[in-house]
Design a protein around this motif. Structure first.
Motif, short mmCIF file in Angstrom:
data_model
loop_
_atom_site.label_atom_id
_atom_site.label_comp_id
_atom_site.label_asym_id
_atom_site.label_seq_id
_atom_site.Cartn_x
_atom_site.Cartn_y
_atom_site.Cartn_z
N ALA A 364 0.83 -1.21 0.00
CA ALA A 364 0.00 0.00 0.00
C ALA A 364 0.86 1.26 0.00
O ALA A 364 2.06 1.22 0.27
CB ALA A 364 -0.91 0.00 1.23
N GLN A 365 0.21 2.37 -0.31
CA GLN A 365 0.90 3.67 -0.27
C GLN A 365 1.37 3.98 1.14
O GLN A 365 2.47 4.47 1.36
CB GLN A 365 -0.06 4.76 -0.76
N ASP A 366 0.52 3.68 2.12
CA ASP A 366 0.87 3.91 3.52
C ASP A 366 1.60 2.67 4.05
O ASP A 366 0.98 1.73 4.55
CB ASP A 366 -0.41 4.16 4.33
N THR A 367 2.90 2.67 3.93
CA THR A 367 3.71 1.51 4.28
C THR A 367 3.73 1.31 5.78
O THR A 367 3.98 2.25 6.54
CB THR A 367 5.15 1.69 3.78
N GLY A 424 10.78 6.26 -0.26
CA GLY A 424 11.11 5.24 -1.26
C GLY A 424 11.74 4.00 -0.64
O GLY A 424 11.47 2.88 -1.08
N GLN A 425 12.59 4.21 0.36
CA GLN A 425 13.23 3.08 1.04
C GLN A 425 12.19 2.25 1.80
O GLN A 425 12.23 1.01 1.78
CB GLN A 425 14.31 3.59 1.99
N ARG A 426 11.27 2.93 2.46
CA ARG A 426 10.22 2.21 3.18
C ARG A 426 9.38 1.39 2.21
O ARG A 426 9.02 0.25 2.48
CB ARG A 426 9.34 3.19 3.96
N SER A 449 2.46 6.55 -5.46
CA SER A 449 1.87 7.89 -5.63
C SER A 449 2.54 8.97 -4.81
O SER A 449 2.49 10.13 -5.16
CB SER A 449 0.38 7.84 -5.27
N ALA A 450 3.17 8.60 -3.69
CA ALA A 450 3.72 9.63 -2.80
C ALA A 450 5.24 9.78 -2.93
O ALA A 450 5.87 10.39 -2.09
CB ALA A 450 3.37 9.28 -1.35
N LEU A 451 5.82 9.24 -4.02
CA LEU A 451 7.27 9.23 -4.13
C LEU A 451 7.77 10.26 -5.13
O LEU A 451 7.06 10.64 -6.07
CB LEU A 451 7.74 7.84 -4.57
N HIS A 477 -2.29 5.09 -9.80
CA HIS A 477 -2.21 6.53 -9.58
C HIS A 477 -1.57 7.22 -10.78
O HIS A 477 -1.91 8.33 -11.13
CB HIS A 477 -1.40 6.82 -8.33
N ARG A 478 -0.63 6.51 -11.40
CA ARG A 478 0.08 7.10 -12.53
C ARG A 478 0.04 6.17 -13.74
O ARG A 478 -0.07 4.95 -13.60
CB ARG A 478 1.54 7.40 -12.14
N LEU A 479 0.14 6.73 -14.89
CA LEU A 479 0.00 6.01 -16.15
C LEU A 479 0.98 4.85 -16.25
O LEU A 479 0.65 3.79 -16.76
CB LEU A 479 0.21 6.99 -17.31
#
Length: 522
Positions: A364-367, A424-426, A449-451, A477-479
């Motif tokens: 998930a986005q929220d690691t 990004g590391q997480r 999405s949050a990187l 989130h992105r193409l």
């Protein structure tokens, strides 16, 4: 000399026995207290950890923590103290009553009439403790919640200069908590002096009544003095019982908060004849799936599509359309309100939850990372994995290079929620965890999405490695994440607005094409 020696030996022996039994009694009670507390916490934690995900979205984490720690201690203290009084005091009371009746039954009956009166008066004081006790335990939960939120979001608080706001919020809750404690203490401390005053008043009345019996020669002076002495002694254990009522009220209030969790049964439970999922052989099907939060707000409204083994299906659409909820139905964090999700033609409800989740991984986005070593965080994907397996998973996730640059390599502690690492590391550690598990079904929830651009490329490469040959559900989130998906499902207001491949959807010039034009899938 012999008598003195014998007297000394007897005195020492009696003292030894007295202190030995006192020690053994204290140790027994303490052992019982500690073990009771341990079992209560274990059982409460087991119940909490087994509750469905929806329960935690409605409860404050700090309040749950307060119940497992603070409330359990209040209940345990109440139980052990009550047991101590219950085992010790009745024997004293019975003994004194027998002796008093043997001296004068008339005076004994007259004296005993005062005990219910004392109990009623003190009881009326301590019964008012229950409401403030409940409120104080709720305020304690609020205080733990503020502490947890403040420590977790300390960077945000300082970044927005919100320190004074959070400080005042804590001060206000702490002031209310202290006010309730003082209110309870005032009532508790009133109980003992009141019971003592009433006991002495009772002695005064008995002096008059007993004196009349002595004058009438129904009782001699020596017996009367002995009776008064015993009655004054019986008031002490009676007061102990009365004082314990306050603790019982607090224990009941804490117990109600604890049992509100224990009585909350998981909404999602395995059927008695549930089977084990051994792996995905053919396909996953969503058949007219509906989902409603709290029985009011419908989030998913009749969605149907299928994911064949080895395919990547992307869920896209405006924010709040129901994409994440769909992904949470697959590992059975929730069950559909209506309709079915099937794996190889069998409803998810007919499989055990453990076997379903054993074949899935969620990135998930929220690691979510834990205050532990890098190796142990990755190793959660496969308990007991060898070090070489962890390293191999980290290499696939493009995480091995930065891990080796850390102070202690794979043994480096990453702090609370991985605070010592970049986003990004997480994320790459989260992907390494999924690689190590080697799941049949992969769920990616806006994982990049949050990187920033550089981190996104590393994470996207890691995701591409992870997606190879797997059945995947990707919330995009992105193409770059969805361009090559086998099927793209556009979800809008809980329904499927359109579905197809990238090229097919672009040709239709519908919602998907407009989202692509904006280059953002919120």
């Amino acid at each position: 000399e012999n008598v003195l020696l014998l007297l000394a030996i007897v005195t020492i022996f009696v003292s030894l026995l007295s202190n030995l039994f006192r020690y053994m009694g204290a140790w027994t009670v303490e052992n019982m207290r500690t073990r009771t507390l341990q079992r209560m916490r274990n059982e409460l934690f087991d119940n909490v950890i087994n509750l469905n995900v929806g329960f935690f979205s409605e409860q404050r984490k700090g309040d749950i923590m307060s119940r497992i720690t603070q409330d359990v201690m209040v209940v345990q203290f109440c139980i052990t103290n009550t047991l101590q009084v219950a085992f010790r005091e009745p024997f004293l009371i019975i003994g004194y009553l027998v002796a008093m009746f043997s001296i004068s039954w008339e005076l004994s009956v007259f004296s005993i009439l005062f005990l219910p009166l004392v109990a009623l008066i003190i009881g009326s004081i301590v019964k008012k403790l229950r409401h403030p006790a409940m409120q104080s335990q709720q305020r304690m939960g609020d205080m733990v919640s503020v502490l947890d939120e403040s420590l977790s979001g300390v960077k945000l608080i300082k970044g927005y200069n919100a320190t004074n706001y959070i400080r005042q919020k804590f001060y206000d809750i702490n002031a209310e908590f202290s006010r309730l404690l003082l209110s309870m203490a005032r009532r508790q401390q009133l109980a003992s002096p009141m019971s003592e005053f009433l006991g002495i008043s009772a002695v005064g009345v008995i002096l008059v009544f007993g004196g009349m019996l002595v004058i009438n020669r129904s009782l001699n002076a020596g017996e009367f003095v002995a009776f008064i002495a015993m009655f004054s002694q019986i008031t002490r254990p009676v007061r102990s019982f009365i004082d314990q009522f306050a603790n019982i009220n607090q224990g009941i209030a804490a117990g109600e908060r604890i049992f509100s969790i224990i009585d909350t049964k998981p909404e999602i439970q395995d059927k008695p004849d549930a089977r084990e999922l051994t792996g995905l052989k053919e396909k996953i099907e969503f058949r007219d799936v509906h989902f409603t939060y709290d029985g009011e707000r419908e989030v998913i409204d009749g969605i149907s599509f299928e994911i064949r083994r080895g395919q990547t299906v992307a869920l896209v659409g405006p924010s709040g359309g129901g994409k994440s909820t769909l992904s949470e139905l697959l590992p059975r964090f929730y069950d559909p309100s209506a309709g079915e999700i099937l794996i190889d033609g069998v409803s998810l409800r007919d499989y055990t939850q453990e076997s379903v989740r054993a074949h899935m991984s969620v990135v998930a986005q929220d690691t979510v990372l834990f205050n532990d070593t890098i190796e142990n965080n990755i190793g959660m994907g496969k308990r007991g994995a060898a070090h070489e397996e962890v390293v191999e998973a980290a290499k696939v996730a493009n995480a091995d290079c930065f891990i080796r640059e850390c102070t202690d390599g794979y043994g480096t502690n990453i702090g609370d929620r991985g605070v010592k690492l970049s986003g990004g590391q997480r994320q790459r550690l989260s992907i390494a965890r999924a690689v190590l598990k080697n799941p049949d079904i992969l769920i990616l929830d806006e994982a990049t999405s949050a990187l920033d651009t550089e981190s996104e490329k590393l994470v996207q490469d890691a995701l591409n490695n992870l997606l190879k040959g797997r059945t995947s559900v990707v919330i995009a989130h992105r193409l770059s994440t969805i361009h090559n998906a086998d099927l793209i499902v556009v979800v809008d207001h809980g329904r499927i607005a359109e579905q197809g491949t990238h090229n097919e959807l672009m040709e239709r010039n519908g919602i998907y094409a407009k989202l692509i034009e904006m280059q953002s899938f919120d």
